[in-house]
Design an enzyme around this catalytic site. Sequence first.
Site, PDB file in Angstrom:
ATOM      1  CB  CYS A  50      -0.947  -0.011   1.192  1.00 22.10           C
ATOM      2  SG  CYS A  50      -2.074  -1.417   1.124  1.00 22.10           S
ATOM      3  CG  HIS A 109      -3.318   3.115   1.684  1.00 23.84           C
ATOM      4  ND1 HIS A 109      -3.681   2.649   0.446  1.00 23.84           N
ATOM      5  CD2 HIS A 109      -3.449   2.060   2.538  1.00 23.84           C
ATOM      6  CE1 HIS A 109      -4.009   1.369   0.547  1.00 23.84           C
ATOM      7  NE2 HIS A 109      -3.885   0.995   1.798  1.00 23.84           N
ATOM      8  CG  ASN A 163      -6.624  -1.300   0.616  1.00 22.09           C
ATOM      9  OD1 ASN A 163      -5.908  -0.862  -0.288  1.00 22.09           O
ATOM     10  ND2 ASN A 163      -6.137  -1.735   1.763  1.00 22.09           N
TER      11      ASN A 163
HETATM   12  C1  LIG Z   1     -10.327  -5.753   8.936  1.00 24.67           C
HETATM   13  C2  LIG Z   1     -11.029  -4.712   9.802  1.00 24.67           C
HETATM   14  C3  LIG Z   1     -11.993  -3.897   8.972  1.00 24.67           C
HETATM   15  C4  LIG Z   1     -11.817  -5.420  10.885  1.00 24.67           C
HETATM   16  O1  LIG Z   1     -12.438  -4.473  11.715  1.00 24.67           O
HETATM   17  P1  LIG Z   1     -12.362  -4.621  13.288  1.00 24.67           P
HETATM   18  O2  LIG Z   1     -13.202  -3.573  13.875  1.00 24.67           O
HETATM   19  O3  LIG Z   1     -10.906  -4.664  13.671  1.00 24.67           O
HETATM   20  O4  LIG Z   1     -13.042  -5.978  13.494  1.00 24.67           O
HETATM   21  P2  LIG Z   1     -12.440  -7.242  14.226  1.00 24.67           P
HETATM   22  O5  LIG Z   1     -11.346  -7.818  13.420  1.00 24.67           O
HETATM   23  O6  LIG Z   1     -12.208  -6.899  15.659  1.00 24.67           O
HETATM   24  O7  LIG Z   1     -13.675  -8.163  14.128  1.00 24.67           O
HETATM   25  C5  LIG Z   1     -14.881  -7.858  14.842  1.00 24.67           C
HETATM   26  C6  LIG Z   1     -15.883  -8.919  14.510  1.00 24.67           C
HETATM   27  O8  LIG Z   1     -16.360  -8.688  13.166  1.00 24.67           O
HETATM   28  C7  LIG Z   1     -16.288  -9.899  12.445  1.00 24.67           C
HETATM   29  N1  LIG Z   1     -16.100  -9.630  11.039  1.00 24.67           N
HETATM   30  C8  LIG Z   1     -14.948  -9.520  10.340  1.00 24.67           C
HETATM   31  N2  LIG Z   1     -15.217  -9.267   9.055  1.00 24.67           N
HETATM   32  C9  LIG Z   1     -16.553  -9.203   8.936  1.00 24.67           C
HETATM   33  C10 LIG Z   1     -17.419  -8.972   7.871  1.00 24.67           C
HETATM   34  N3  LIG Z   1     -16.990  -8.755   6.617  1.00 24.67           N
HETATM   35  N4  LIG Z   1     -18.741  -8.967   8.102  1.00 24.67           N
HETATM   36  C11 LIG Z   1     -19.221  -9.186   9.342  1.00 24.67           C
HETATM   37  N5  LIG Z   1     -18.435  -9.416  10.408  1.00 24.67           N
HETATM   38  C12 LIG Z   1     -17.119  -9.422  10.205  1.00 24.67           C
HETATM   39  C13 LIG Z   1     -15.128 -10.638  13.059  1.00 24.67           C
HETATM   40  O9  LIG Z   1     -15.210 -12.022  12.797  1.00 24.67           O
HETATM   41  C14 LIG Z   1     -15.307 -10.336  14.522  1.00 24.67           C
HETATM   42  O10 LIG Z   1     -16.299 -11.190  15.048  1.00 24.67           O
HETATM   43  P3  LIG Z   1     -16.078 -11.860  16.488  1.00 24.67           P
HETATM   44  O11 LIG Z   1     -15.998 -10.697  17.439  1.00 24.67           O
HETATM   45  O12 LIG Z   1     -17.296 -12.690  16.626  1.00 24.67           O
HETATM   46  O13 LIG Z   1     -14.804 -12.624  16.383  1.00 24.67           O
HETATM   47  C15 LIG Z   1     -10.016  -3.794  10.488  1.00 24.67           C
HETATM   48  O14 LIG Z   1      -9.280  -4.516  11.430  1.00 24.67           O
HETATM   49  C16 LIG Z   1      -9.060  -3.158   9.533  1.00 24.67           C
HETATM   50  O15 LIG Z   1      -9.428  -2.320   8.743  1.00 24.67           O
HETATM   51  N6  LIG Z   1      -7.775  -3.524   9.653  1.00 24.67           N
HETATM   52  C17 LIG Z   1      -6.715  -2.924   8.878  1.00 24.67           C
HETATM   53  C18 LIG Z   1      -6.898  -3.269   7.442  1.00 24.67           C
HETATM   54  C19 LIG Z   1      -5.860  -2.630   6.630  1.00 24.67           C
HETATM   55  O16 LIG Z   1      -5.597  -1.472   6.772  1.00 24.67           O
HETATM   56  N7  LIG Z   1      -5.293  -3.418   5.758  1.00 24.67           N
HETATM   57  C20 LIG Z   1      -4.433  -3.001   4.751  1.00 24.67           C
HETATM   58  C21 LIG Z   1      -3.304  -2.274   5.250  1.00 24.67           C
HETATM   59  S1  LIG Z   1      -2.721  -1.429   3.925  1.00 24.67           S
END
Ligand SMILES: CC(C)(COP(=O)(O)OP(=O)(O)OC[C@H]1O[C@@H](n2cnc3c(N)ncnc32)[C@H](O)[C@@H]1OP(=O)(O)O)[C@@H](O)C(=O)NCCC(=O)NCCS
Length: 305
Positions: free
Chosen positions: A88, A230, A260
Site C-alpha cells: 500500500c 492511502h 482498498n
Molecule cells: C479488517 C477490519 C476492517 C476489521 O475491523 P475490526 O473492527 O478490527 O473488526 P475485528 O477484526 O475486531 O472483528 C470484529 C468482529 O467482526 C467480524 N467480522 C470480520 N469481518 C466481517 C465482515 N466482513 N462482516 C461481518 N463481520 C465481520 C469478526 O469475525 C469479529 O467477530 P467476532 O468478534 O465474533 O470474532 C479492520 O481490522 C481493519 O481495517 N484492519 C486494517 C486493514 C488494513 O488497513 N489493511 C491493509 C493495510 S494497507
Amino acid sequence: MVETNDQWIVERTGIRERHILDKSQATSDMAIAAAKCALAQRGIEATEIQAIIVCTVTPDMLFPSTACLVQNGIGARGAWGFDLVAACSGFVYGTTTAAQLVASGTHRKVMVIGCDTMSRILDYTDRATCVLFGDGAGAVIVEAADEGEDAGFIDFMGEIDGSGGDFLKMPAGGSRNPASHETVENRMHFVHQEGQQVFKYAVRKMYETCRDLLARNGLTGEDISVMIPHQANRRIIDAASDRLGISPEKVLINIDAYGNTTAATIPLATRDAISRGLLKKGDIALLAAVGAGYTVGASLWRWAY
Ligand SMILES: CC(C)(COP(=O)(O)OP(=O)(O)OC[C@H]1O[C@@H](n2cnc3c(N)ncnc32)[C@H](O)[C@@H]1OP(=O)(O)O)[C@@H](O)C(=O)NCCC(=O)NCCS
C-alpha cells in the site's frame, strides 16, 4: 459468498463499492490504460518518458516485470524501468523515487503507476479480507520544474518494519513456498491478514510519520491544502488526520467508491482531489500510506498545475 452485511462493511470500513477487473484482463492492462490517460492529459508521446516505475504486488507474473509490459504496451521506446514492491505504500515510494531521478538531473519525465488486481489474490471465503479490497490503477508523470518555479517535491519520510511481516502477507508463490497442490489446498496464494494488528499499527504510524514530516518542514496540519492518504479503512484516515489537526474537508476520502486498491489508492484519490477542486496550482499536498511489510511513507508536494 460470506456471512456479512452492508451495514457492517460501511460502519467498520467506510466501503460501499469495489471494482473487479474483467477475467480477460490483468494488472498490466489496467496500468497501460492509466498510462495512456496520463499521456493524453499531458499531451505528450510515450517516447518522451525516460523511466517507468510500476508499483504493484499483483504483477501479471513474477517476471518479466509489469514495467516491461507497460513499456511495450504504450510504446515507450528507450525508457527503462522496474516494478516496486511496497504494497500500500508503493505509490508514495514510487513517486519519491521518481522525484529523486528528476532531481539528479538525469531524467526529465518519469512515469509512476500504482496498480493492483487484488481480486486475483483474495479468498472469497474469508469475510475479514474479501470485503476490503478492489482493483484499480492510476498513473502520474513526474517532471522537472522550470528554473525558479516554486513547485514539486518537498520532502519524504519512510520506514520499513519487517517484524510486522506476518500480519499481512501472501504466503505462497515465491521461493519460500513455491506453488504446489499443498499450497493451493491450504489457500496460501491468498491475502492473509490479522486485521486488528494492522489497524493499530496503521493508525499510529500514519499519524507519527506525518507529524514528524510536517515538523521537519516547519509546517502544521493547517498549512496542508489537502491530505491524500492511502484508503484502507475510513477509521484509520479519520483517526490520523484528526490527530494531525487537518480539518475533515481537506482530507480526500474515496474509499466508499473503490475500497482498498493497494498501490492504486493514492493516484485514484489524487485524481479525485483534482476533480473536486481540492488540489490546485501552488497547493501543498500531503501523501501518506502504511501497508504490508510493514511499509510506511509520507511525502509533501507543492502542486505544479
Ligand atoms: C479488517 C477490519 C476492517 C476489521 O475491523 P475490526 O473492527 O478490527 O473488526 P475485528 O477484526 O475486531 O472483528 C470484529 C468482529 O467482526 C467480524 N467480522 C470480520 N469481518 C466481517 C465482515 N466482513 N462482516 C461481518 N463481520 C465481520 C469478526 O469475525 C469479529 O467477530 P467476532 O468478534 O465474533 O470474532 C479492520 O481490522 C481493519 O481495517 N484492519 C486494517 C486493514 C488494513 O488497513 N489493511 C491493509 C493495510 S494497507
